[in-house]
Design an enzyme around this catalytic site. Structure first.
Site, PDB file in Angstrom:
ATOM      1  CE  LYS A   1    -112.136  61.397  94.556  1.00 45.36           C
ATOM      2  NZ  LYS A   1    -111.413  60.446  92.877  1.00 45.36           N
TER       3      LYS A   1
ATOM      4  CD  GLN B   1    -109.810  57.399  92.137  1.00 41.66           C
ATOM      5  OE1 GLN B   1    -111.199  58.236  92.480  1.00 41.66           O
ATOM      6  NE2 GLN B   1    -108.801  58.518  91.427  1.00 41.66           N
TER       7      GLN B   1
ATOM      8  CG  ASP C   1    -115.183  62.400  88.465  1.00 42.84           C
ATOM      9  OD1 ASP C   1    -114.083  63.695  89.731  1.00 42.84           O
ATOM     10  OD2 ASP C   1    -114.400  61.334  88.512  1.00 42.84           O
TER      11      ASP C   1
END
Ligand code: NAD
Length: 283
Positions: free
Chosen positions: A52, A96, A119
């Site tokens: 990322k 995460q 997300d």
């Protein structure tokens, strides 16, 4: 002839479009910024986080990295999220997953400001998707829509079977296909006659989490097959939920693993970051 859907090429196309957009915004003095938080050092998570950050670098998005120790408390993590929520220079916040067991994942997802929830996991964004309003969409399903559209595969009016009903893949995938006017069925671990059901699909999207589960017996001749699964076999080679060699000759189009759905997830995360910044600067 079977069309191999090239996720690597399409994800690069999207990243290059974003790169141009980010450069233009920079000229106007606007810099996009993503905060990435990892708690503990799960090796798979470290690889995802590294990828990322690399994508941010490629596109020109500033990334802030928070690598917190395994023993970080929920309160400490929530305090960091609050700080980032209030920081106007941060446009996207990503924690995460999975987080260590002593932290309640749901509390973390709900603590992120929905406007920075790149997300697309916050209930506000999930709700927006459900009722067809604007909001962030979970990256993997959003990436699959891009794969289909950019490969000139028609969705409207098609019978689509999504196997899997997880909150991050199966459910948002089904909602997105519905938004594109497909006729959608969701199958899951309690579905009866899975083979027969899958055989009705013009577009079969597989997110089961079981290596090579779907064989040619599940697939209608000439269907489009999208494989979301990622697994490593005994020889450390990647494979999906679909038995590619068995299924591919029967399809009109199929995603390989690796190089299909996988690269799209990060591309769509980057897309969401840029959108988060544009939403702020336009408002
Ligand atoms: P999950 O374990 O949360 O969900 C799996 C779903 O499959 C469940 O809803 C379950 O009902 C269904 N299922 C399980 N066994 C079944 C069976 N025998 N028949 C029918 N349905 C069955 O998994 P997930 O998070 O949705 O991920 C699915 C797969 O996709 C995994 O392999 C994961 O690694 C992969 N994944 C890939 C990406 C990517 O970027 N490519 C992103 C997320 C997940």
């Amino acid at each position: 002839m079977t069309q191999i859907i090239d996720g690597k090429r399409i994800s690069l196309e999207i990243k290059d479009e974003l790169k141009e957009k980010v450069a233009r915004l920079k000229e106007e003095g606007k810099e996009c910024c993503l905060a990435v938080i990892q708690v503990g050092n799960d090796p798979a998570s470290s690889v995802y986080v590294r990828n990322k950050k690399k994508a941010c670098e490629y596109i020109g998005i500033r990334s802030l990295s928070y690598e917190l120790p395994e023993e970080t408390t929920e309160e400490e993590l929530l305090a960091l999220i609050q700080k980032l929520n209030q920081d106007a220079s941060v446009h996207g916040i990503l924690v995460q997953l999975p987080v260590p067991k002593h932290i309640v994942e749901d509390h973390i997802i709900k603590a992120i400001d929905p406007r920075k929830d790149v997300d697309g996991f916050h209930p506000m964004n999930v709700g927006a998707l459900t009722i067809g309003e604007r909001g962030f969409v979970s990256c993997t399903p959003a990436g699959i829509i891009q794969l289909l559209k950019r490969s000139d595969i028609d969705i409207e009016g098609k019978n689509c079977v999504v196997i899997g009903r997880s909150n991050i893949v199966g459910k948002p995938m089904a909602l997105l296909m519905l938004r594109e006017n497909a006729t959608v069925t969701i199958a899951h671990s309690r579905t009866k006659n899975l083979k027969e059901l899958c055989k009705t699909a013009d577009i079969l999207i597989v997110a089961i989490g079981k290596p090579k589960f779907i064989t040619a017996e599940y697939v209608k001749e000439g269907a489009v097959v999208i494989d979301v699964g990622i697994h490593r076999n005994a020889e450390n080679k990647l494979c999906g939920d679909v038995d590619y060699e068995d299924v591919a000759p029967h399809t009109a189009a199929i995603t390989p693993v690796p190089g299909g759905v996988g690269p799209m997830t990060i591309a769509m995360l980057m897309h969401n970051c840029v959108e988060a910044m544009e939403a702020v600067t336009l408002s």
